[in-house]
Design an enzyme around this catalytic site. Structure first.
Site, PDB file in Angstrom:
ATOM      1  N   ASP A  50      -6.901   4.261  -4.830  1.00 53.61           N
ATOM      2  CA  ASP A  50      -7.768   4.403  -3.148  1.00 53.61           C
ATOM      3  C   ASP A  50      -8.244   5.674  -2.970  1.00 53.61           C
ATOM      4  OD1 ASP A  50      -7.837   2.274  -0.891  1.00 53.61           O
ATOM      5  OD2 ASP A  50      -7.421   3.777   0.093  1.00 53.61           O
ATOM      6  N   LYS A  68       1.157  -1.241   0.132  1.00 51.65           N
ATOM      7  CA  LYS A  68      -0.010   0.121   0.142  1.00 51.65           C
ATOM      8  C   LYS A  68       1.091   1.180  -0.042  1.00 51.65           C
ATOM      9  CE  LYS A  68      -4.665   1.152   0.326  1.00 51.65           C
ATOM     10  NZ  LYS A  68      -5.451   0.031  -0.176  1.00 51.65           N
TER      11      LYS A  68
HETATM   12  P1  NDP Z   1     -12.864   7.961  -2.794  1.00 55.43           P
HETATM   13  O1  NDP Z   1     -11.913   8.777  -2.550  1.00 55.43           O
HETATM   14  O2  NDP Z   1     -13.520   7.486  -4.029  1.00 55.43           O
HETATM   15  O3  NDP Z   1     -14.278   8.143  -1.572  1.00 55.43           O
HETATM   16  C1  NDP Z   1     -14.086   8.178  -0.553  1.00 55.43           C
HETATM   17  C2  NDP Z   1     -15.537   8.483   0.290  1.00 55.43           C
HETATM   18  O4  NDP Z   1     -15.247   8.362   1.786  1.00 55.43           O
HETATM   19  C3  NDP Z   1     -15.849  10.122   0.111  1.00 55.43           C
HETATM   20  O5  NDP Z   1     -17.058  10.357  -0.054  1.00 55.43           O
HETATM   21  C4  NDP Z   1     -15.211  10.563   1.379  1.00 55.43           C
HETATM   22  O6  NDP Z   1     -15.801  12.029   1.209  1.00 55.43           O
HETATM   23  C5  NDP Z   1     -15.567   9.723   2.272  1.00 55.43           C
HETATM   24  N1  NDP Z   1     -14.506  10.057   3.203  1.00 55.43           N
HETATM   25  C6  NDP Z   1     -13.307   9.879   3.145  1.00 55.43           C
HETATM   26  N2  NDP Z   1     -12.358   9.926   4.526  1.00 55.43           N
HETATM   27  C7  NDP Z   1     -13.429  10.307   5.391  1.00 55.43           C
HETATM   28  C8  NDP Z   1     -13.741  10.516   6.484  1.00 55.43           C
HETATM   29  N3  NDP Z   1     -12.460  10.811   7.323  1.00 55.43           N
HETATM   30  N4  NDP Z   1     -14.774  10.547   7.191  1.00 55.43           N
HETATM   31  C9  NDP Z   1     -16.051  10.634   6.386  1.00 55.43           C
HETATM   32  N5  NDP Z   1     -15.953  10.381   5.138  1.00 55.43           N
HETATM   33  C10 NDP Z   1     -14.714  10.125   4.506  1.00 55.43           C
HETATM   34  O7  NDP Z   1     -12.215   6.408  -2.386  1.00 55.43           O
HETATM   35  P2  NDP Z   1     -12.767   4.865  -2.417  1.00 55.43           P
HETATM   36  O8  NDP Z   1     -14.140   4.918  -2.704  1.00 55.43           O
HETATM   37  O9  NDP Z   1     -11.953   4.274  -3.191  1.00 55.43           O
HETATM   38  O10 NDP Z   1     -12.530   4.168  -0.971  1.00 55.43           O
HETATM   39  C11 NDP Z   1     -13.125   4.086   0.019  1.00 55.43           C
HETATM   40  C12 NDP Z   1     -12.973   3.036   1.073  1.00 55.43           C
HETATM   41  O11 NDP Z   1     -12.762   1.831   0.300  1.00 55.43           O
HETATM   42  C13 NDP Z   1     -11.480   3.163   1.775  1.00 55.43           C
HETATM   43  O12 NDP Z   1     -11.475   2.735   2.659  1.00 55.43           O
HETATM   44  C14 NDP Z   1     -10.566   2.279   0.697  1.00 55.43           C
HETATM   45  O13 NDP Z   1      -9.390   1.779   1.291  1.00 55.43           O
HETATM   46  C15 NDP Z   1     -11.354   0.990   0.563  1.00 55.43           C
HETATM   47  N6  NDP Z   1     -11.383   0.240  -0.697  1.00 55.43           N
HETATM   48  C16 NDP Z   1     -11.216   0.787  -1.928  1.00 55.43           C
HETATM   49  C17 NDP Z   1     -10.845   0.081  -3.044  1.00 55.43           C
HETATM   50  C18 NDP Z   1     -11.025   0.567  -4.451  1.00 55.43           C
HETATM   51  O14 NDP Z   1     -10.663  -0.201  -5.292  1.00 55.43           O
HETATM   52  N7  NDP Z   1     -10.942   1.934  -4.783  1.00 55.43           N
HETATM   53  C19 NDP Z   1     -10.691  -1.274  -2.863  1.00 55.43           C
HETATM   54  C20 NDP Z   1     -10.992  -1.723  -1.572  1.00 55.43           C
HETATM   55  C21 NDP Z   1     -11.214  -0.873  -0.432  1.00 55.43           C
HETATM   56  P3  NDP Z   1     -15.465  13.133   0.802  1.00 55.43           P
HETATM   57  O15 NDP Z   1     -15.880  13.451  -0.420  1.00 55.43           O
HETATM   58  O16 NDP Z   1     -15.803  14.544   1.756  1.00 55.43           O
HETATM   59  O17 NDP Z   1     -13.868  13.316   0.838  1.00 55.43           O
HETATM   60  O1  2IT Z   2      -7.929  -1.699  -0.765  1.00 55.95           O
HETATM   61  C1  2IT Z   2      -7.849  -2.091  -1.696  1.00 55.95           C
HETATM   62  O2  2IT Z   2      -8.176  -3.115  -1.911  1.00 55.95           O
HETATM   63  C2  2IT Z   2      -7.612  -1.021  -2.897  1.00 55.95           C
HETATM   64  N1  2IT Z   2      -7.749  -0.083  -2.766  1.00 55.95           N
HETATM   65  C3  2IT Z   2      -7.539  -1.795  -4.364  1.00 55.95           C
HETATM   66  C4  2IT Z   2      -6.198  -2.468  -4.309  1.00 55.95           C
HETATM   67  C5  2IT Z   2      -5.794  -2.785  -5.988  1.00 55.95           C
HETATM   68  O3  2IT Z   2      -4.555  -2.919  -6.207  1.00 55.95           O
HETATM   69  O4  2IT Z   2      -6.506  -2.622  -6.917  1.00 55.95           O
END
Ligand code: NDP
Ligand code: 2IT
Length: 449
Positions: free
Chosen positions: A170, A130
């Protein structure tokens, strides 16, 4: 847990805390995994006397670097960049990159540690890693984000490669950022290689990668519900976040006949009693992905309620999907979900439940899927993106989605293989931890020291 095993675990965690002071998220993630794994090791001689716990909790390598970039007014800024290359026993390091001020070594170590077991569960050959930076892209122009990404990759490029380490997106790293990062890598290295995933479809990305984490999250939830004779049709859900994972969790939930009552961002929650339709969701996607606006604007546009500073957990619904960030569900939130009759919770985010919240959920009747199982669809399709790049071809939407569905079903089965308790109930936390661990541990033993 037997007394002797509990003592062994406590002693190990004490030493871990001494070795990794001021890293609460990392300590939390390790404790969560080891609570399942230590009793398993105690029953399996093969995994004893191998220093496996010490080895698996120590990153193989952590890279820290300076990122200097210029804003639109010509002022210079310095941020810190990181890549945690935690474990490469089963394949090249793989895992996302996150840009937000809350990025610390502790947060990245917890995420990379979780990624080891998640990637193992996908069945694909990917190790755990990561990375990220404390850079805050909020209110930054496109060209500032581009310059930051270029500066970040100018250092990162020497540490990654298609057979070494393959980052992805992420929090705050999605299509736009991956484009700038990949563009800079290609410029420096002078090659097109699967060195990042989540790429745009025009330059080597996989269909369904954008949707994969959210869709996979719903597929996992469907498996859990199916096992106890329940259906999605007509079932209400609350989703936290409104970014990549939240949007596509909501999208698949709606497509399968469910109703989404709430979504959120870091400012608060919107509650739409009539349900967020696909059409309204398209509006949210445009708001968050293109206009980079705030979720409260939804309330005005669609005459819904905006709950400033609130999370969605006190809204009564059948299921819950935390899809924002770590520790967003505290003990009182979990208690509220239980009290309101929530039947299932599937984590889209990584470690969204605090330790105390997790305890409440595991002691309740709620079906509870830990992120390393339920959000593994994203990295799984990243794995499929690498395969397509190596084959130099591109699979159809249907083909990728079918593979994703199958992978999520298989992860569900693996969780059951190791996670059924004496009463026949599924403990998905235990199942995911042990199933993820076994493959990595076998590889580590086979590879020697
Ligand atoms: P994005 O940046 O696309 O979206 C994040 C969302 O969460 C936004 O709506 C953001 O709000 C909100 N957010 C972030 N930080 C906070 C906080 N401290 N308090 C409240 N709301 C918050 O990220 P992702 O959707 O990619 O990721 C979301 C989660 O999913 C993370 O935990 C990530 O690690 C996990 N994840 C992501 C993967 C991926 O493929 N993208 C894969 C597996 C897990 P705002 O718009 O106000 O910033
Ligand atoms: O938390 C996660 O699994 C991710 N942000 C996706 C990682 C990846 O390599 O696609």
């Amino acid at each position: 847990m037997k007394k002797k095993t509990q003592k062994q675990l406590d002693t190990f965690l004490e030493k871990l805390a001494e070795r990794n002071p001021h890293q609460p998220e990392f300590q939390q993630a390790v404790k969560e995994v080891l609570q399942s794994v230590v009793p398993y090791i105690a029953q399996h001689e093969k995994y004893q006397d191998q220093a496996l716990l010490e080895r698996i909790t120590e990153p193989e390598r952590i890279i820290t670097f300076r990122v200097v970039w210029q804003d639109d007014d010509g002022a210079l800024h310095v941020n810190r960049g990181y890549r945690v290359q935690f474990n490469s026993a089963i394949g090249p390091y793989k895992g996302g990159i996150r840009f937000t001020p809350t990025v610390t070594p502790s947060v990245l170590k917890f995420l990379a540690f979780e990624q080891i077991f998640k990637n193992s569960l996908t069945g694909l050959p990917m190790g755990g890693g990561k990375g990220g930076s404390d850079f805050n892209p909020r209110d930054r122009s496109d060209s500032e984000v581009m310059r930051f990404c270029q500066a970040f990759m100018t250092e990162l490029y020497r540490h990654i490669g298609p057979d070494t380490d393959i980052p992805a997106g992420d929090i705050n790293v999605s299509a736009r950022e991956i484009g700038y990062l990949y563009g800079q890598y290609k410029k420096i290295a002078n090659v097109h290689q699967p060195v990042l995933t989540g790429k745009g479809l025009a330059y080597g990305g996989s269909k369904i990668r954008t949707e994969a984490t959210g869709y996979g999250n719903v597929f996992f939830m469907r498996e859990m519900l199916k096992r106890v004779g329940k259906e999605i049709e007509g079932t209400t859900a609350v989703v936290s976040g409104s970014g990549n994972v939240a949007q596509h969790t909501a999208e698949k939930w709606i497509a399968l006949g469910g109703k989404v009552l709430a979504m959120s961002d870091s400012d608060g929650t919107i509650y739409d009693e009539s349900g967020i339709s696909q059409e309204k969701l398209e509006w949210i996607k445009d708001l968050k992905n293109n206009k980079r606006g705030r979720i409260k604007e939804y309330a005005k546009e669609f005459d819904a309620e905006f709950r400033e500073g609130k999370k969605p957990w006190d809204i009564k619904s059948d299921v819950a999907f935390p899809c924002a960030t770590q520790n967003e569900i505290e003990k009182k939130d979990a208690e509220k979900l239980v009290k309101n009759g929530c039947q299932a919770l599937s984590e889209g985010a990584n470690m969204p439940c605090t330790e105390a919240a997790m305890e409440v959920l595991r002691d309740s009747d709620i079906l509870y899927a830990p992120g390393k199982a339920s959000n593994a669809g994203g990295v799984a399709v990243s794995g499929l993106e690498i395969s397509q790049n190596i084959l130099r071809l591109s699979w159809s939407r249907e083909e990728v989605e079918e593979r994703l569905e199958k992978i999520m079903q298989e992860i569900h089965e693996k969780c059951l293989e190791y996670g059924i308790d004496d009463n026949g109930n599924a403990d998905y936390v235990k199942g995911a931890n042990i199933a993820g661990f076994v493959k990595v541990a076998d590889a580590m033993i086979a590879l020697g020291v």
